[in-house]
Design a protein around this motif. Structure first.
Motif, mmCIF file in Angstrom:
data_model
loop_
_atom_site.group_PDB
_atom_site.id
_atom_site.type_symbol
_atom_site.label_atom_id
_atom_site.label_comp_id
_atom_site.label_asym_id
_atom_site.label_seq_id
_atom_site.Cartn_x
_atom_site.Cartn_y
_atom_site.Cartn_z
ATOM 1 N N ILE A 111 3.244 -0.402 4.354
ATOM 2 C CA ILE A 111 3.314 0.012 4.835
ATOM 3 C C ILE A 111 2.411 1.363 4.621
ATOM 4 O O ILE A 111 1.481 0.956 4.051
ATOM 5 C CB ILE A 111 4.450 1.571 4.732
ATOM 6 N N CYS A 112 1.770 2.154 5.547
ATOM 7 C CA CYS A 112 0.698 2.984 5.600
ATOM 8 C C CYS A 112 0.861 3.816 6.563
ATOM 9 O O CYS A 112 1.252 3.799 7.044
ATOM 10 C CB CYS A 112 -0.960 2.467 5.851
ATOM 11 N N VAL A 113 -0.135 5.724 6.327
ATOM 12 C CA VAL A 113 0.223 6.375 6.762
ATOM 13 C C VAL A 113 -0.627 6.681 8.159
ATOM 14 O O VAL A 113 -0.650 7.708 8.511
ATOM 15 C CB VAL A 113 -0.169 7.572 6.269
ATOM 16 N N THR A 114 -1.366 6.081 8.621
ATOM 17 C CA THR A 114 -2.010 5.960 9.698
ATOM 18 C C THR A 114 -1.986 5.298 10.321
ATOM 19 O O THR A 114 -2.612 4.230 10.027
ATOM 20 C CB THR A 114 -3.426 6.959 9.297
ATOM 21 N N ASN A 115 -2.583 4.827 12.130
ATOM 22 C CA ASN A 115 -2.875 4.169 12.832
ATOM 23 C C ASN A 115 -4.103 3.353 12.449
ATOM 24 O O ASN A 115 -4.399 2.069 11.962
ATOM 25 C CB ASN A 115 -3.038 3.856 13.435
ATOM 26 N N ALA A 116 -5.222 3.666 11.907
ATOM 27 C CA ALA A 116 -6.537 3.979 11.322
ATOM 28 C C ALA A 116 -6.319 3.003 9.982
ATOM 29 O O ALA A 116 -7.416 2.079 10.028
ATOM 30 C CB ALA A 116 -7.739 5.161 11.206
ATOM 31 N N MET A 117 -5.709 3.310 8.995
ATOM 32 C CA MET A 117 -5.673 2.755 8.254
ATOM 33 C C MET A 117 -4.749 1.330 8.035
ATOM 34 O O MET A 117 -5.568 0.656 7.661
ATOM 35 C CB MET A 117 -4.539 2.844 7.141
ATOM 36 N N ARG A 118 -4.343 0.957 9.384
ATOM 37 C CA ARG A 118 -3.738 -0.058 9.343
ATOM 38 C C ARG A 118 -4.599 -1.152 10.163
ATOM 39 O O ARG A 118 -4.706 -2.176 9.235
ATOM 40 C CB ARG A 118 -2.715 0.399 10.697
#
Length: 493
Positions: free
Chosen positions: A218-225
């Motif tokens: 799981i991640c906190v932003t689309n940019a990190m994904r």
């Protein structure tokens, strides 16, 4: 069949050998590298040869944060939501700051506290390796006392050594590992040591290797994904931080109660002039008629500016302090602006440094106080404020500040310092403003507080936009994204 404790200890020995071998790269311990790698292989093979599949508790999830539980809102929100969906939760972390009473009073949540490890004396690399080994053994010891969970949900960062230890326990106990990527640990280390330091390079390798071994991410932003997928081939789903239901606009009665409570320890919250009527109770912001319980805002109140922080290197509070000095000068030059009470709440390593800077400032129209608020009081203060300021500047450029999420839950407009993916949260000129330096922030404060407390101000327009465009709260978002992950992951007893 052999009990599961033996293979766990064997695999722990293997993991310690691997960690020390990795950390020896580029140091004076290079001669130990190959013996340690051989020991890793030997211990690992021996551990696998005597594994016994333990019984798992399908209704138990272990939530791990190698940090202060009370200052880890996203992980405590995970724990609360898991408990309310019928799961028993083992919450592992450092018990420093008092968690919210909803955590402490929940009979489905078992807190397993750890103690922060103090660095030993000696060379920096020796101290760091010693700390990693001690924390590894401490975390293993804590995790061995719980029944095998169906899933382990781990916060990263900090990931060294928690990712490797969690992965080890999941291998032995047939659980599934979920990593919740808040940021990259190596980029945070890079703020202190530089991105080319050997320890930072090793930390990056470590996060990438063990991150690939997780079952879900799981991640906190689309940019990190996108970054996880493109650079590390790790597939993740985005779960944006959302405000807990506690974060909402505060009633005048609750505002007054909090102001009176804070006035006991913080002089800026006290009324400047006592009320003539003995039945009237006053704070700097509010007045209450104790006969009727009626509360109203004081006509000459200052504006309440709030910022929250962990007082770390990724937040440069000198920007706010310089902007406040400029704001003071605007008033001295004749601008019609309200006085300010600026509350900066939080704990962290750089707090003493900034408090000393604040004490040296010569301000007549601005008061600054730096309290640590109880978990129950923080949402009330956010819901009472006029404007929030965020100085968080992501070390990776890929995470978003939780403090702004909470402010938006309270419909509090925000001025936030610009970085790469901030646009996923703060919409410039819609729910707040984005700035790049102290001069720009000072200009925004002047514009937003002109005419205060007029209901026609730009600040109130932002507040109305936040009221009209509320997104899903944490509970709804979590149920849509994380709950199906747990229920459909194929774990069988």
């Amino acid at each position: 069949m052999v009990g599961w404790r033996l293979p766990v200890l064997l695999e722990a020995a293997a993991l310690c050998c691997l960690l020390v071998a990795a950390l020896s790269w580029g140091s004076g311990w290079a001669l130990l590298r190959f013996p340690l790698l051989l020991a890793f292989v030997a211990f690992s093979m021996l551990g696998f040869s005597c594994i016994a599949a333990p019984r798992r508790d399908r209704q138990r999830v272990c939530v791990i944060v190698l940090g202060d539980i009370g200052r880890s809102p996203r992980m405590t929100y995970h724990a609360l939501r898991l408990s309310r969906c019928g799961y028993n939760v083992s919450l592992v972390g450092f018990r420093g700051t008092q968690p919210h009473k909803d955590i402490l009073c929940n009979n489905r949540i078992q807190i397993l506290p750890m103690s922060e490890v103090e660095l030993l004396s000696g060379p920096w690399m020796f101290k760091y390796i010693s700390k990693v080994i001690v924390q590894s053994l401490q975390l293993l010891n804590v995790l061995l006392i719980i029944e095998a969970p169906s899933h382990v949900l781990l916060q990263n960062p900090p990931g060294l050594p928690s990712i490797a230890i969690a992965w080890l326990l999941c291998r032995i106990r047939r659980s599934q590992l979920i990593i919740d990527w808040h940021n990259y640990g190596y980029t945070i280390m890079g703020l202190t040591h530089g991105m080319h330091h050997p320890a930072v390079i090793i930390a990056k390798w470590y996060e990438r290797v063990f991150g690939l071994l997780s079952d879900f991410n799981i991640c906190v932003t689309n940019a990190m994904r996108e970054d996880l997928q493109e650079n590390w081939n790790i597939k993740a789903i985005t779960l944006y931080d959302k405000p807990n239901a506690l974060f909402k606009e505060t009633s005048l009665q609750d505002q007054h109660k909090l102001y009176m409570k804070m006035s006991i320890n913080f002089t800026p919250f006290k009324a400047r002039i006592e009320a003539d009527d003995p039945w009237v109770q006053k704070s700097i912001f509010t007045e209450m008629d104790t006969r009727t319980g009626c509360v109203k805002l004081s006509s000459q109140r200052p504006a309440l500016l709030i910022s929250s922080t962990s007082w770390t290197e990724d937040e440069d509070f000198s920007i706010l302090l310089r902007a406040l000095e400029d704001y003071e000068q605007f008033i001295s030059d004749g601008a019609t602006l309200p006085s300010l009470l600026c509350v900066i709440t939080g704990k962290g390593p750089l707090k003493d440094y900034y408090v000393q800077l604040i004490q040296k400032m010569q301000l007549k129209h601005i008061q600054i106080c730096t309290p640590w608020l109880e978990p129950e009081d923080y949402p009330i203060l956010l819901g009472s404020a006029d404007l929030g300021v965020c100085l968080h500047k992501s070390s990776s450029g890929l995470d978003l500040p939780m403090k702004v999420v909470d402010m938006f839950g309270c419909c509090l407009p925000v001025c936030a310092v610009h970085f790469k993916c901030l646009h996923e949260l703060v919409k410039h000129e819609n729910n707040g403003l984005v700035f790049t330096d102290s001069k720009e922030l000072a200009g925004q404060l002047k514009m937003l507080f002109s005419g205060f407390p007029s209901s026609k101000s730009k600040m109130n327009t932002f507040r109305k936009n936040l009221q009209e465009n509320k997104s899903l709260m944490w509970e709804e978002s979590w149920d849509q994204i994380v709950l199906p992950l747990l229920r459909n992951s194929g774990i069988t007893c």
